[in-house]
Design an enzyme around this catalytic site. Structure first.
Site, PDB file in Angstrom:
ATOM      1  N   ASP A   1      18.457   3.939  28.384  1.00 49.66           N
ATOM      2  CA  ASP A   1      18.738   4.531  26.528  1.00 49.66           C
ATOM      3  C   ASP A   1      20.059   5.043  27.015  1.00 49.66           C
ATOM      4  O   ASP A   1      20.385   5.275  27.903  1.00 49.66           O
ATOM      5  CB  ASP A   1      18.696   5.201  26.103  1.00 49.66           C
ATOM      6  CG  ASP A   1      18.377   5.985  25.027  1.00 49.66           C
ATOM      7  OD1 ASP A   1      18.445   4.943  23.688  1.00 49.66           O
ATOM      8  OD2 ASP A   1      19.043   7.050  25.009  1.00 49.66           O
TER       9      ASP A   1
ATOM     10  N   GLU B   1      18.330  -1.694  26.339  1.00 53.47           N
ATOM     11  CA  GLU B   1      19.152  -1.956  24.152  1.00 53.47           C
ATOM     12  C   GLU B   1      19.884  -2.870  24.894  1.00 53.47           C
ATOM     13  O   GLU B   1      21.058  -3.234  25.316  1.00 53.47           O
ATOM     14  CB  GLU B   1      19.163  -1.126  23.946  1.00 53.47           C
ATOM     15  CG  GLU B   1      17.994  -0.367  23.133  1.00 53.47           C
ATOM     16  CD  GLU B   1      18.220   0.987  22.322  1.00 53.47           C
ATOM     17  OE1 GLU B   1      18.332   0.330  21.465  1.00 53.47           O
ATOM     18  OE2 GLU B   1      18.847   1.678  22.745  1.00 53.47           O
TER      19      GLU B   1
ATOM     20  N   ASP C   1      16.771  11.360  23.980  1.00 61.17           N
ATOM     21  CA  ASP C   1      16.635  10.494  25.032  1.00 61.17           C
ATOM     22  C   ASP C   1      16.000   9.535  25.871  1.00 61.17           C
ATOM     23  O   ASP C   1      16.170   9.036  26.193  1.00 61.17           O
ATOM     24  CB  ASP C   1      18.542  11.118  25.761  1.00 61.17           C
ATOM     25  CG  ASP C   1      19.736  10.879  24.797  1.00 61.17           C
ATOM     26  OD1 ASP C   1      19.703  10.989  23.961  1.00 61.17           O
ATOM     27  OD2 ASP C   1      19.696  11.850  25.453  1.00 61.17           O
TER      28      ASP C   1
END
Ligand SMILES: [Zn+2]
Length: 407
Positions: A196, A280, A361
């Site tokens: 992340d 991502e 997170d």
């Protein structure tokens, strides 16, 4: 696969003058080639061929009084400069025709002595070499001192000498990687990980690790800010201002170097320890953000992810970018319950359904790994089906995870 290795060069005063001459000659030949093509276009004639240009702009030009000084530099440098002009046109036409990826390219421009980056390239046939004492011996320039920050893994096929905006010299070598040696260096593993790209940290891993930029980078950033403040206080056109500007350019270069080094170390570690890596997609990440929440890491992430992509390809790892907007911080990674949005200052929460306590997170990183199909259940079988193979340029547009992997 071809890789670049860059090292700092320390040419002496005589060598610097010779390099300046070579940069200048390469620039003149490049500009002559651009002009020849522009003239042909204006006259409605076909473009001159590469062979024609080489004969006219190098071989014949050398015997004219206006261009006789071209003889003072290596002919290979001039030929490579013609190649660069040719490639610039090829890329421009490919971009016009829509066969080239990426942003639209403009027509090749004339190069200037004031350009921030000057470069010349020597191919294998230029008879350059590395001396027994570790100097880079360049034709018509001499044996230049090199700071070898790491070992070259193989014999390079070419070397580009660059002078940057901060006035530093570098040698950039192109090396073909050895697949057998790469496989021996990073054997297959079973481990997978989700990353992340957080607001409070540079990255948070699904195993709970939180990674921040190292102290040497933060220190360089602080120095840059200070130099920028000093520059803004100097009077325009003053000698002090010119000095302050060079100081800013140097501090900038230091930050870029430190950041690259940090990204290299971290990406190599992650690739080495994991067979599958999920992250991502940055375009999607940016969409999910407000302007206020823009992270100081935004610029660096693109470079870091590019390193992950090429290293995954080099070492036979699977890198998956999640191209779909997933509310990764709102869903429980254990039971899948959607808990709803939370303000940024909420760093942890407890799932109302399964009572698991989550770090915001780490939970997001776990969800990223899950969405990529890399999560493994207790019995060792993948939790979700294999992700669909997709082309890189489609990332973010179709909503499916994208897989980057060696063929
Ligand atoms: Zn739950």
């Amino acid at each position: 696969m071809q890789l670049r290795y860059r090292f700092r060069l320390y040419p002496n005063a005589v060598q610097q003058a010779a390099l300046a001459r070579a940069f200048g000659c390469a620039r003149v030949v490049f500009n002559d080639a651009v002009r020849a093509r522009e003239d042909a276009r204006a006259a409605g004639q076909p473009f001159p061929t590469a062979a024609d240009l080489s004969k006219k702009l190098v071989t014949q030009a050398k015997i004219t009084p206006e261009r006789s000084w071209l003889g003072e530099v290596s002919a290979v440098v001039l030929q490579q400069s013609l190649r660069d002009a040719e490639r610039a046109y090829r890329n421009f036409f490919a971009s016009l025709g829509g066969t080239r990826r990426g942003p639209r390219l403009g027509a090749p421009r004339f190069k200037s002595r004031k350009d921030h980056r000057q470069s010349i390239r020597f191919t294998a046939n230029a008879r350059w070499n590395i001396t027994g004492s570790g100097r880079l011996n360049l034709p018509k320039i001499g044996a230049v001192k090199v700071r070898w920050s790491r070992a070259l893994p193989a014999t390079p096929s070419s070397v580009t000498v660059v002078k940057d905006a901060a006035g530093r010299f570098f040698a950039s070598f192109v090396i073909d990687t050895d697949p057998a040696a790469d496989a021996a260096r990073m054997p297959e593993t079973e481990t997978t990980i989700g990353i992340d790209l957080g607001l409070t940290h540079f990255a948070v891993l699904s195993d709970g690790t939180k990674i921040d930029s190292p102290r040497f980078l933060r220190r360089a950033e602080k120095k840059l800010k200070k130099a920028q403040r000093e520059l803004s206080r100097k009077q325009k056109g003053s000698k002090n201002r010119a000095e302050a500007r060079l100081k800013v350019a140097r501090a900038h270069a230091k930050v870029a170097d430190a950041r690259r080094e940090f990204h290299h170390q971290l990406s190599t570690k992650l690739i080495s320890e994991n067979q599958g890596i999920a992250v991502e997609d940055l375009a999607v990440k940016a969409l999910a953000r407000t302007r206020l929440a823009k992270s100081v890491h935004d610029a660096g992430w693109a470079q870091f992810i590019n390193m992950l992509i090429y290293k995954a390809e080099r070492y036979g790892r699977t890198l998956i970018t999640i191209g779909r907007f997933e509310p990764t911080s709102q869903v429980c990674s254990i039971c899948g319950t959607k808990d709803g949005p939370k303000p940024l200052n909420v760093r942890g929460w407890t799932c109302a359904a399964c009572d698991t306590r989550h770090d915001r997170d780490t939970n997001a990183a776990l969800n990223i790994r899950q969405a990529a199909g890399l999560a493994v259940s207790a019995c060792g079988a993948p939790v979700s089906p294999e992700p669909v193979l997709a082309q890189r340029e489609e990332t973010g547009s179709h909503g499916l995870p994208t897989r980057h992997r060696a063929a």
